[in-house]
Design a protein around this motif. Structure first.
Motif, PDB file in Angstrom:
ATOM      1  N   GLU A   1       1.989 -29.140 -67.261  1.00 50.55           N
ATOM      2  CA  GLU A   1       0.729 -29.068 -66.725  1.00 50.55           C
ATOM      3  C   GLU A   1       0.351 -28.032 -66.318  1.00 50.55           C
ATOM      4  O   GLU A   1      -0.935 -27.538 -66.588  1.00 50.55           O
ATOM      5  CB  GLU A   1       0.625 -30.279 -65.718  1.00 50.55           C
ATOM      6  N   ARG A   2       1.369 -27.212 -65.603  1.00 48.14           N
ATOM      7  CA  ARG A   2       0.856 -25.822 -65.109  1.00 48.14           C
ATOM      8  C   ARG A   2       0.615 -24.742 -66.461  1.00 48.14           C
ATOM      9  O   ARG A   2      -0.341 -24.076 -66.329  1.00 48.14           O
ATOM     10  CB  ARG A   2       1.980 -25.319 -64.583  1.00 48.14           C
TER      11      ARG A   2
ATOM     12  N   ASP B   1       1.574 -37.382 -76.700  1.00 52.69           N
ATOM     13  CA  ASP B   1       1.073 -36.789 -75.452  1.00 52.69           C
ATOM     14  C   ASP B   1       0.568 -35.427 -76.022  1.00 52.69           C
ATOM     15  O   ASP B   1      -0.501 -34.870 -75.437  1.00 52.69           O
ATOM     16  CB  ASP B   1       2.127 -36.657 -74.577  1.00 52.69           C
TER      17      ASP B   1
ATOM     18  N   ARG C   1      15.261 -22.831 -60.809  1.00 48.80           N
ATOM     19  CA  ARG C   1      15.856 -24.170 -61.083  1.00 48.80           C
ATOM     20  C   ARG C   1      16.939 -24.255 -61.710  1.00 48.80           C
ATOM     21  O   ARG C   1      17.799 -25.321 -61.830  1.00 48.80           O
ATOM     22  CB  ARG C   1      14.916 -25.129 -61.735  1.00 48.80           C
TER      23      ARG C   1
ATOM     24  N   THR D   1      12.626 -28.797 -69.347  1.00 45.53           N
ATOM     25  CA  THR D   1      11.253 -28.737 -69.017  1.00 45.53           C
ATOM     26  C   THR D   1      10.539 -30.039 -68.805  1.00 45.53           C
ATOM     27  O   THR D   1      10.813 -30.977 -69.159  1.00 45.53           O
ATOM     28  CB  THR D   1      10.384 -28.232 -70.421  1.00 45.53           C
ATOM     29  N   THR D   2       9.822 -29.926 -67.277  1.00 50.15           N
ATOM     30  CA  THR D   2       9.418 -31.037 -66.593  1.00 50.15           C
ATOM     31  C   THR D   2       8.070 -31.132 -67.105  1.00 50.15           C
ATOM     32  O   THR D   2       7.133 -30.173 -67.523  1.00 50.15           O
ATOM     33  CB  THR D   2       9.498 -30.786 -65.125  1.00 50.15           C
ATOM     34  N   PRO D   3       7.378 -32.419 -66.923  1.00 51.20           N
ATOM     35  CA  PRO D   3       6.032 -32.587 -67.251  1.00 51.20           C
ATOM     36  C   PRO D   3       5.047 -31.824 -66.288  1.00 51.20           C
ATOM     37  O   PRO D   3       3.887 -31.345 -66.606  1.00 51.20           O
ATOM     38  CB  PRO D   3       5.661 -34.131 -66.962  1.00 51.20           C
ATOM     39  N   GLU D   4       5.524 -31.568 -64.951  1.00 47.46           N
ATOM     40  CA  GLU D   4       4.796 -30.785 -64.197  1.00 47.46           C
ATOM     41  C   GLU D   4       4.739 -29.286 -64.466  1.00 47.46           C
ATOM     42  O   GLU D   4       3.360 -28.702 -64.513  1.00 47.46           O
ATOM     43  CB  GLU D   4       5.616 -30.670 -62.825  1.00 47.46           C
ATOM     44  N   GLU D   5       5.690 -28.742 -65.343  1.00 48.43           N
ATOM     45  CA  GLU D   5       5.627 -27.492 -65.794  1.00 48.43           C
ATOM     46  C   GLU D   5       4.675 -27.195 -66.930  1.00 48.43           C
ATOM     47  O   GLU D   5       3.922 -26.482 -67.252  1.00 48.43           O
ATOM     48  CB  GLU D   5       7.077 -26.976 -66.268  1.00 48.43           C
TER      49      GLU D   5
END
Length: 865
Positions: A543-544, A716, A6, A537-541
């Motif tokens: 979660e992974r 969170d 990215r 760093t994204t929320p999707e990362e």
């Protein structure tokens, strides 16, 4: 998507206003160019020395060396390396470590075979010793001290050997150097006086230094005398190798011994791998007019092959034999096998240099007659010469990929070696060259499973040292070409001469192709776009990472879910590595998490990414079992403190050992304290009460939230885990979030917060109740966290870092409650395990520690590089 995938192409890597960043990027180039300048100076000196020497005469001298002399030189080489193993035995005795003789023999031989031939960076003996001795149970600080002892012992041994040689051959050396013999004898006597003074100190004192913090342990006098004797024997054996290869001549043995010591010392001081060129220059000067210089140069070439290259091949073969053996269960055996790519990288580098040198030198008259008799087509001879040289360049470039265990590098190296071996016969009946290349192919094939990094070869950046070394090889080969064909009248016609006897044109075309390709590759390395920016760093990362953490046996992976660190995922997505960036420091936390098979590749990728951005890579809070991952990359371990964990299977409140805990728990219950574990799905409803306790605790501590290696109050983050809570009636007075995984192997405390008016013993009650709860849930271990600076070695010969850390632990309570934290955790009778910082040596360690402190202190990890 992977963090590196990215990145924005073409984004600037350097801050124009930051001189430190510019210096960090330029320093390797400047140091490498300095080495290149030194190499050029050596080339000029050799050119002057060899003005009257012809290549054909040198090769004739090599061929004329009697077989019995070569056999005797092989025996002397074996004896020298056997004596070198006693260095390690003495070093281990000095640091108080017990290691089996078999392990010492293997480690010492592999380490010296690698360092003698290549000798710098990751291709060094220190890496081998750290890996194998650590696997044998020796603590990393002890291994580091043993490495220092080895270096010091070699230096003192060289001093002793050189003094004896100079004292013995002062007259002959003085004549060659145009000095007075008495002056050289005075120098030798001074050297021996220094040694006698050192031995006297060893007999009178156990250590020397300044104050109590800066002291060096001296070896016992018997160990010092023994080591001097070992050094003299080993150096005499290595000198005997070259002496046996020399033709009879008027060079006296005493003068030879003295010059040999000078040549070895000059080679070490130059920092050129193996002292190549420096050693030869000194010995050629020593020969003077006594031994013909073509004969001396021939003996020096044979010496390189017998004493340096041959042991490296044998060492690699030994490790491959380990790999072929079924059921290697011993840790040392497993670690030895993991070192085979390091030695194969060195052999690949040597093979590449050999091919280019072969391409710029003429084949023998016998080879010419055989090629003519076999009617080998001239186009095939020309093509094999050209392609073989280009293959040599490819092997030099791919050697770095072999070192980094790249799958694609293994395929390229194997293919190039096979092609070059097949072309060695039409090239000039180069049988020894073909044998070496086929041996490399066999060793690569046997070690196939070690090259498990699925990565693009062209995604790797060559370090400045590799690029400059590549240029140095090309320049050196150009020097060899003009030495081999010094009588040729160079003109434009040479480029277009294609005939069997046209060896100079053939070599010139091959070298030109190598030089142009090397220049093109070097420019591509220098000018290709930088890697770009690191994205948020994204929320999707997260979660992974959470999915991987749930299946991880260690609770360490849970720290990725705080959201204050960057995440780098493996290509398969089964593993990740969390890291922070502060200044130029790229700091991985713990190490990779997920599939253990992917860990080495991830560590290498992280190191390469930091290097590409002009940064320095390190790993914080490393467990002892994970150290080999980082030692392979050239990092060094520095002890940070000790981590406490409770073995839940053995925990109970019975007996005198935990009498205070038992009474504290009973008192808490009488005072009306109640323990409860709030499940993760119930945390959201409790957040206001948890926030109130946290705010009161922070106000009492007069500090802000920490980060990086510790959790913070984040809604969170807290919702992901159960929370252990203590109530006084219906009022929440203390809590701690529990880092747990689905594997139920290990759990840990993270945030621990309580109200200022909570009854004494509240936290003891919280921890004991949590331990009993997790024990009932089937967990095996419960982590209490680290005690910084604790457990440092108290021995007077401990490393400087540990001595400083011990002083901080004992006298630094005004800054941090080091001893109080250790005492609080100690009453739970935990198991203490060391934790390390894996970082480069030198001043970089201090900068990294400062940057880690900033990260932990709450600074947000830099999101832009």
């Amino acid at each position: 998507m992977d963090q590196t995938e990215r990145q924005v192409p073409g984004a600037p890597l350097l801050d124009p206003a930051d001189p430190a960043e510019w210096w960090a990027r330029l320093r390797p180039w400047l140091l490498s160019l300095l080495g290149l300048a030194l190499t050029a100076a050596i080339g000029i000196s050799l050119r002057r020395l060899l003005q009257e020497v012809h290549y054909a005469d040198v090769m004739s001298a090599v061929v004329a060396t009697p077989a019995p002399n070569i056999a005797a030189a092989l025996l002397a080489t074996a004896f020298s390396y056997l004596a070198l193993t006693r260095y390690d035995a003495s070093a281990l005795r000095y640091v108080g470590a017990t290691v089996s003789g078999k392990t010492v023999l293997l480690t010492s031989f592999v380490a010296y075979a690698l360092s003698n031939t290549v000798g710098l960076g990751p291709l060094s003996g220190g890496v081998v010793r750290m890996r194998l001795y650590s696997a044998a149970g020796v603590q990393p600080p002890q291994v580091a001290r043993a490495i220092v002892f080895n270096a010091a012992a070699f230096g003192l041994g060289m001093l002793f050997f050189g003094a004896l040689g100079l004292l013995w051959g002062a007259h002959d050396v003085a004549r060659l150097l145009h000095l007075h013999g008495w002056a050289l004898r005075l120098v030798a006597a001074a050297m021996l006086l220094v040694l006698l003074g050192f031995v006297w100190l060893c007999g009178r004192r156990s250590s020397i230094g300044i104050g109590s913090a800066w002291r060096i342990q001296l070896p016992p006098i018997e160990l010092a005398l023994r080591q001097l004797a070992i050094s003299a024997i080993e150096l005499a054996a290595s000198a005997l190798v070259l002496w046996l290869l020399l033709p009879p001549g008027p060079l006296p043995l005493p003068a030879f011994v003295a010059f040999y010591a000078i040549a070895i010392t000059a080679g070490i001081i130059s920092h050129i791998p193996g002292g190549i060129g420096v050693f030869e220059t000194v010995m050629l000067l020593a020969a003077g007019n006594g031994i013909p210089r073509d004969a001396m140069l021939g003996a020096l070439l044979l010496n390189r092959g017998i004493y340096y290259v041959l042991p490296l091949v044998v060492a690699t073969g030994l490790l491959v034999v380990h790999e072929l053996r079924s059921g290697i269960a011993a840790p040392v055996g497993r670690m030895a096998v993991r070192l085979s790519p390091t030695l194969l990288a060195a052999l690949t580098l040597i093979a590449g240099i050999w091919l280019i040198v072969s391409g710029v030198t003429p084949f023998t008259d016998d080879a010419r007659e055989l090629l003519a008799a076999l009617r080998v087509p001239l186009p095939l001879i020309e093509a094999s010469h050209f392609i073989g040289s280009v293959a040599g360049l490819g092997l030099i470039i791919v050697a770095r990929g072999i070192l980094h265990r790249l799958d694609v590098a293994w395929w390229i190296a194997s293919a190039l070696a096979i092609v070059a071996a097949a072309l060695a016969l039409p090239k000039g009946i180069a049988l020894h060259e073909a044998e070496f290349l086929l041996s490399l192919v066999v060793l690569l094939a046997i070690s196939r499973r070690q090259f498990d990094r699925r990565s693009s070869f062209f995604a790797q950046h060559l370090e400045p040292e590799w690029v400059v070394a590549l240029g140095g090889v090309v320049v050196a080969c150009a020097w060899i070409l003009f030495f081999a064909f010094k009588e040729v009248d160079y003109s434009n016609r040479l480029w277009w001469q294609f005939e069997l006897d046209g060896q100079a044109p053939r070599s010139l075309r091959a070298l030109t192709a190598v030089a142009l390709l090397a220049l093109a590759y070097g420019l591509w390395e220098l000018l290709r776009p930088p890697a770009g920016e690191l994205a948020e760093t994204t929320p999707e990362e997260i979660e992974r990472a959470a999915a991987i953490a749930r299946d991880n046996p260690s609770s360490d992976a849970c720290y990725a879910l705080i959201g204050d660190k960057h995440l780098m995922f493996s290509p398969t997505g089964r593993s990740f590595l969390m890291f922070g960036k502060q200044g130029r420091s790229w700091v991985g936390l713990f190490g990779p998490c997920g599939d253990a098979k992917e860990f080495p590749d991830m560590v290498w990728r992280f190191m390469e990414m930091a290097t590409d951005h002009g940064g320095r890579a390190a790993f914080y809070h490393v467990r002892p079992t994970a150290l080999p991952l980082f030692l392979d990359c050239g990092l060094h371990p520095f002890k940070l403190g000790e981590h406490a964990h409770i073995e839940l299977g053995d925990f109970d409140l019975k007996g005198a050992l935990r009498a205070n805990l038992r009474s504290g728990v009973n008192r808490a219950r009488r005072e009306g304290l109640r323990f409860e574990v709030i499940a993760a799905d119930g945390v959201d409803a409790m957040l206001p009460a948890l926030q109130a306790v946290s705010d009161a605790w922070l106000a009492e501590q007069r500090g802000g939230e920490k980060a990086f290696s510790v959790g913070r109050f984040d809604a969170d983050y807290l919702r992901r885990f159960p929370v252990a809570a203590v109530f006084h009636g219906d009022r929440l007075i203390a809590f701690a979030n529990l880092l747990t995984t689905d594997v139920r192997e290990e759990a840990a405390l993270d945030l621990m917060r309580y109200l200022p008016d909570a009854p004494p013993g509240t936290m003891d009650f919280l921890i004991v109740s949590t331990v009993l709860h997790l024990q009932a849930e089937g967990y095996r271990r419960f982590g209490l966290g680290m005690s910084p600076m604790a457990g440092m070695t108290e021995h007077r010969s401990a490393p400087k870092w540990q001595r400083i850390a011990r002083l901080v632990f004992e006298h630094g309570d005004r800054f941090y409650n080091f001893r109080g934290l250790r005492s609080f955790k100690d009453k739970f009778a935990p198991v203490w395990e060391a934790r390390f910082l894996a970082a480069p040596k030198g001043l970089a360690t201090a900068f990294i520690l400062a940057d880690v402190t900033t990260l932990i202190g709450g600074a947000k990890s830099a999101q832009k590089t």
